[in-house]
Design a protein around this motif. Structure first.
Motif, PDB file in Angstrom:
ATOM      1  N   ASP A 199       0.874  -1.285  -0.132  1.00  0.00           N
ATOM      2  CA  ASP A 199       0.095   0.029  -0.063  1.00  0.00           C
ATOM      3  C   ASP A 199       0.871   1.176   0.086  1.00  0.00           C
ATOM      4  OD1 ASP A 199      -2.423  -1.472   0.482  1.00  0.00           O
ATOM      5  OD2 ASP A 199      -1.943  -1.714   2.552  1.00  0.00           O
ATOM      6  N   LYS A 201       0.846   4.524   1.500  1.00  0.00           N
ATOM      7  CA  LYS A 201       0.189   5.511   2.349  1.00  0.00           C
ATOM      8  C   LYS A 201       0.626   6.915   2.367  1.00  0.00           C
ATOM      9  CE  LYS A 201       1.750   2.717   5.499  1.00  0.00           C
ATOM     10  NZ  LYS A 201       2.566   1.783   4.682  1.00  0.00           N
ATOM     11  N   CYS A 210      -0.328  -4.625   3.452  1.00  0.00           N
ATOM     12  CA  CYS A 210      -0.721  -4.988   1.998  1.00  0.00           C
ATOM     13  C   CYS A 210      -1.718  -5.960   2.229  1.00  0.00           C
ATOM     14  CB  CYS A 210       0.365  -5.587   1.091  1.00  0.00           C
ATOM     15  SG  CYS A 210       1.110  -7.362   1.452  1.00  0.00           S
TER      16      CYS A 210
END
Length: 384
Positions: A199, A201, A210
């Motif tokens: 991910d 962020k 993830c």
């Protein structure tokens, strides 16, 4: 409850030195590379930081709740990514095994978690199940001496690095809610288990999350935590107060770091011929932040001591988590304002902290969930 004040102080002094001399100077490196350097991981292993909360019989330090929040105050003063890397082994990644696991499961996994040989992840959240965790859809169907797991878990902390995953899956479609959910220890490399892309962020560079995907993953029945269906999820919910107090303490540490940086900047930055710290509107932001941090610290310590004394601190933990994380956000905003334009550029740590601490108000239960918990407990107590 502090068991040995002298021993704890030695640990806190060494941790404070580690944070100040090793971690803080490496914050920019972690932010730039999005990774925790291996030498720091090894340093944390040597200090026993992966097993802070695990019992001594399994190689951990077995700290009490009050000791844990004092440690978190120190760890909060640097990038949250460092704490996140050791956090799952000390919390949600190990707690199911510790409290509900069979003797064999504890002996096999807990020493490896305490040493940092294994990294753990806790797989609960799904694309359609977050705050309403009891509605999760990942299934575990018994097939002989195994279970077949199917489903997707989302935003799983440390998943890209974990050696084991504590997975919550529905073993019964007839039992609604938490009662139909069981916990499994799934090892990395199990056929049918795959990871999604990491991910990207807003913050927390170096702390990775993830998806964890299960496609007909066959897990031995011996990996069912406790050997009993319908147990693991209930236990995870019972110990939420512990995680909430930990995040509250981290928020206090982060707020103290941000305020220290802002005060230093205000003393150095000059406008109209004098340090901006001499202007009363700057002083007001400094004072408000100091008072709120003090209040948060007192709340966290009080709740931790009550938990150590055996009291149910569901309400107190939610109060501390809600107030401290919201406080941390307010302090971050004020500290950016004190820095002025400098607070908006990455040359100063406050720009990174401003993004990083935003997550504190979301995980371990959002602020809104804490409000619901507090109010429901109040109503229940009033009704007897």
């Amino acid at each position: 409850m502090i068991r040995d004040t002298e021993t704890l102080q030695i640990l806190l002094d060494s941790l404070r030195q580690f944070v100040g001399e090793v971690l803080i100077p490496r914050e920019n490196e972690v932010a730039d590379t999005d990774a925790i350097p291996q030498d720091i991981v090894e340093h944390m292993q040597a200090m026993g930081l992966f097993g802070l909360t695990l019992p001594e019989e399994f190689g951990g330090l077995g700290v009490t709740m009050e000791e844990e929040v004092n440690i978190a105050f120190e760890l909060g003063r640097t990038s949250p990514a460092f704490r996140s890397y050791i956090g799952t082994n000390n919390g949600i990644g190990s707690i199911g095994i510790l409290l509900d696991g069979t003797a064999e499961q504890k002996q096999h996994y807990l020493p490896k978690l305490a040493s940092g040989e294994l990294l753990s992840s806790f797989c609960l959240t799904e694309p359609d199940a977050g705050s309403d965790a009891a509605s999760l859809k990942t299934s575990a169907v018994r097939d002989g001496d195994s279970y077949i797991l199917n489903g997707t878990k989302r935003f799983i902390t440390n998943a890209p690095h974990a050696g084991i995953y504590t997975v919550m899956a529905r073993t019964s479609t007839e039992i609604k809610g938490a009662g139909g959910i069981s916990a499994f220890i799934v090892e990395r490399g199990t056929p049918g288990v795959s990871l999604g892309k990491p991910d990207h962020k807003m913050g927390h560079k170096g702390a990775h999350t993830c998806d964890v995907i299960f496609e007909n993953a066959r897990v031995p029945a011996s990996q069912l935590i406790g050997g009993v269906e319908g147990v693991g999820f209930k236990t995870a919910m019972k110990v939420l107060d512990k995680g909430r107090l930990h995040i509250a303490a981290l928020s206090v540490g982060a707020a103290e770091r941000m305020l220290d940086d802002a005060l230093r900047y205000a003393l150095e930055r000059k406008q109209f011929g004098k340090p901006i710290a001499e202007f009363q509107l700057i002083q007001a932001m400094l004072a408000d932040s100091k008072a709120e941090i003090y209040a948060s610290r007192c709340m966290v310590l009080d709740a931790a001591r009550k938990r150590d004394d055996g009291h149910n601190v569901s309400t107190e933990a939610s109060c501390a988590k809600m107030f401290s994380t919201e406080m941390c956000g307010r302090v971050a905003d004020r500290c950016v304002q004190i820095h002025g334009g400098a607070g908006y550029v990455s040359e100063y740590a406050i720009e990174r902290f401003y993004r990083d601490v935003r997550l504190f108000r979301i995980y371990e239960g959002t602020t809104q969930i804490q409000q619901i918990v507090i109010a429901r407990n109040m109503i229940r107590d009033a009704q007897g």
